[in-house]
Scaffold this motif. Structure first.
Motif, PDB file in Angstrom:
ATOM      1  N   THR A 156       0.849  -1.192   0.000  1.00 30.23           N
ATOM      2  CA  THR A 156       0.000   0.000   0.000  1.00 30.23           C
ATOM      3  C   THR A 156       0.884   1.242   0.000  1.00 30.23           C
ATOM      4  OG1 THR A 156      -1.682  -1.164   1.303  1.00 30.23           O
ATOM      5  CG2 THR A 156      -1.815   1.236   1.267  1.00 30.23           C
ATOM      6  N   MET A 157       0.511   2.245  -0.778  1.00 33.31           N
ATOM      7  CA  MET A 157       1.201   3.533  -0.762  1.00 33.31           C
ATOM      8  C   MET A 157       0.555   4.392   0.325  1.00 33.31           C
ATOM      9  SD  MET A 157       3.581   3.313  -2.999  1.00 33.31           S
ATOM     10  CE  MET A 157       4.117   5.004  -2.943  1.00 33.31           C
ATOM     11  N   VAL A 158       1.375   4.951   1.213  1.00 37.66           N
ATOM     12  CA  VAL A 158       0.870   5.781   2.303  1.00 37.66           C
ATOM     13  C   VAL A 158       1.743   7.013   2.478  1.00 37.66           C
ATOM     14  CG1 VAL A 158      -0.157   3.842   3.577  1.00 37.66           C
ATOM     15  CG2 VAL A 158       2.162   4.566   4.111  1.00 37.66           C
ATOM     16  N   THR A 159       1.140   8.042   3.060  1.00 32.76           N
ATOM     17  CA  THR A 159       1.876   9.217   3.524  1.00 32.76           C
ATOM     18  C   THR A 159       1.692   9.255   5.028  1.00 32.76           C
ATOM     19  OG1 THR A 159       1.464  10.392   1.466  1.00 32.76           O
ATOM     20  CG2 THR A 159       2.118  11.721   3.366  1.00 32.76           C
ATOM     21  N   ILE A 160       2.809   9.372   5.754  1.00 32.95           N
ATOM     22  CA  ILE A 160       2.759   9.385   7.218  1.00 32.95           C
ATOM     23  C   ILE A 160       3.263  10.723   7.741  1.00 32.95           C
ATOM     24  CG2 ILE A 160       3.009   6.884   7.461  1.00 32.95           C
ATOM     25  CD1 ILE A 160       5.999   7.469   8.238  1.00 32.95           C
ATOM     26  N   CYS A 161       2.805  11.080   8.925  1.00 36.07           N
ATOM     27  CA  CYS A 161       3.279  12.269   9.615  1.00 36.07           C
ATOM     28  C   CYS A 161       3.347  11.910  11.097  1.00 36.07           C
ATOM     29  CB  CYS A 161       2.329  13.435   9.372  1.00 36.07           C
ATOM     30  SG  CYS A 161       2.938  15.002  10.003  1.00 36.07           S
ATOM     31  N   GLY A 162       4.535  12.052  11.693  1.00 32.16           N
ATOM     32  CA  GLY A 162       4.689  11.687  13.095  1.00 32.16           C
ATOM     33  C   GLY A 162       6.040  12.098  13.637  1.00 32.16           C
ATOM     34  N   VAL A 185       3.640   7.454  14.372  1.00 28.12           N
ATOM     35  CA  VAL A 185       2.776   8.163  13.438  1.00 28.12           C
ATOM     36  C   VAL A 185       1.498   8.657  14.117  1.00 28.12           C
ATOM     37  CG1 VAL A 185       1.311   7.828  11.406  1.00 28.12           C
ATOM     38  CG2 VAL A 185       3.665   7.060  11.398  1.00 28.12           C
ATOM     39  N   ARG A 186       1.199   9.916  13.869  1.00 27.30           N
ATOM     40  CA  ARG A 186      -0.046  10.499  14.347  1.00 27.30           C
ATOM     41  C   ARG A 186      -1.085  10.562  13.226  1.00 27.30           C
ATOM     42  NH1 ARG A 186      -0.577  15.666  18.147  1.00 27.30           N
ATOM     43  NH2 ARG A 186       0.789  14.321  19.316  1.00 27.30           N
TER      44      ARG A 186
END
Length: 191
Positions: A156-162, A185-186
């Protein structure tokens, strides 16, 4: 006990016995002030990290003993402000010394490399460098709330921010030790 929400520091004004020593302390530091001739005092502490921080305040006055209170400061940040504060640190910098970036808010887009019983539902490995032709490299360990990762699977392609946690070491299936950056990751977006 009092609670203060969404602040990065706290200023406490109070009244005690005239001349009392006021000691305030928390995980971010301490403050020692003296009440004036009518007992007024002001204490400042901060900046506070995200989450809950307890500030304990004790007043001591000759002949009066000690009196105290605890103030819980809960610091939050809006999702947009959190995401806009994220840095895109090149992987070659992050892998060199992940512990030096501890607490830093980062964002990465990548392809899920491994998300199975070996990583558990609370973690997955994310490859963050697009090498072209569908090949991705350079893994980070993602700590994630399973509730926000329900639509995440291998590839799966994801964008994370954390926030960067630091270095994480594990043993691969061939018995070799591998160390990768760990990110708590938040926010996560699929696609």
């Amino acid at each position: 006990m009092w609670s203060i929400a969404d602040t990065d520091s706290v200023d406490i004004t109070g009244t005690s016995q005239p001349g009392a020593a006021i000691h305030a302390f928390s995980t971010v530091g301490t403050a020692l002030v003296q009440a004036d001739s009518v007992g007024q005092f002001d204490v400042h502490l901060g900046p506070f990290p995200l989450g809950d921080t307890n500030v304990d305040i004790t007043a001591t006055a000759a002949g009066y003993g000690n009196a105290g209170a605890t103030v819980t400061v809960h610091r939050t940040i809006s999702p947009d402000k959190y995401k806009s504060s994220a840095a895109s640190i090149p992987y070659v910098q992050l892998i060199k010394d992940p512990d030096s970036f501890k607490g830093r808010i980062v964002t990465y887009r990548g392809k899920v490399f491994q998300y199975d019983s070996a990583t558990t539902t609370s973690h997955f490995l994310l490859s963050v460098t697009d090498k072209g032709y569908g090949f991705w490299d350079d893994n980070v360990l993602v700590d994630v709330d399973p509730a926000i990762a329900q639509n995440v699977f291998k590839d799966t392609m994801v964008t994370i921010c954390g926030e960067v946690v630091g270095a994480y070491s594990y043993t691969n299936t061939l018995g070799g030790k591998i160390s990768v950056p760990e990110i708590n990751v938040r926010y996560l977006a699929v696609g």
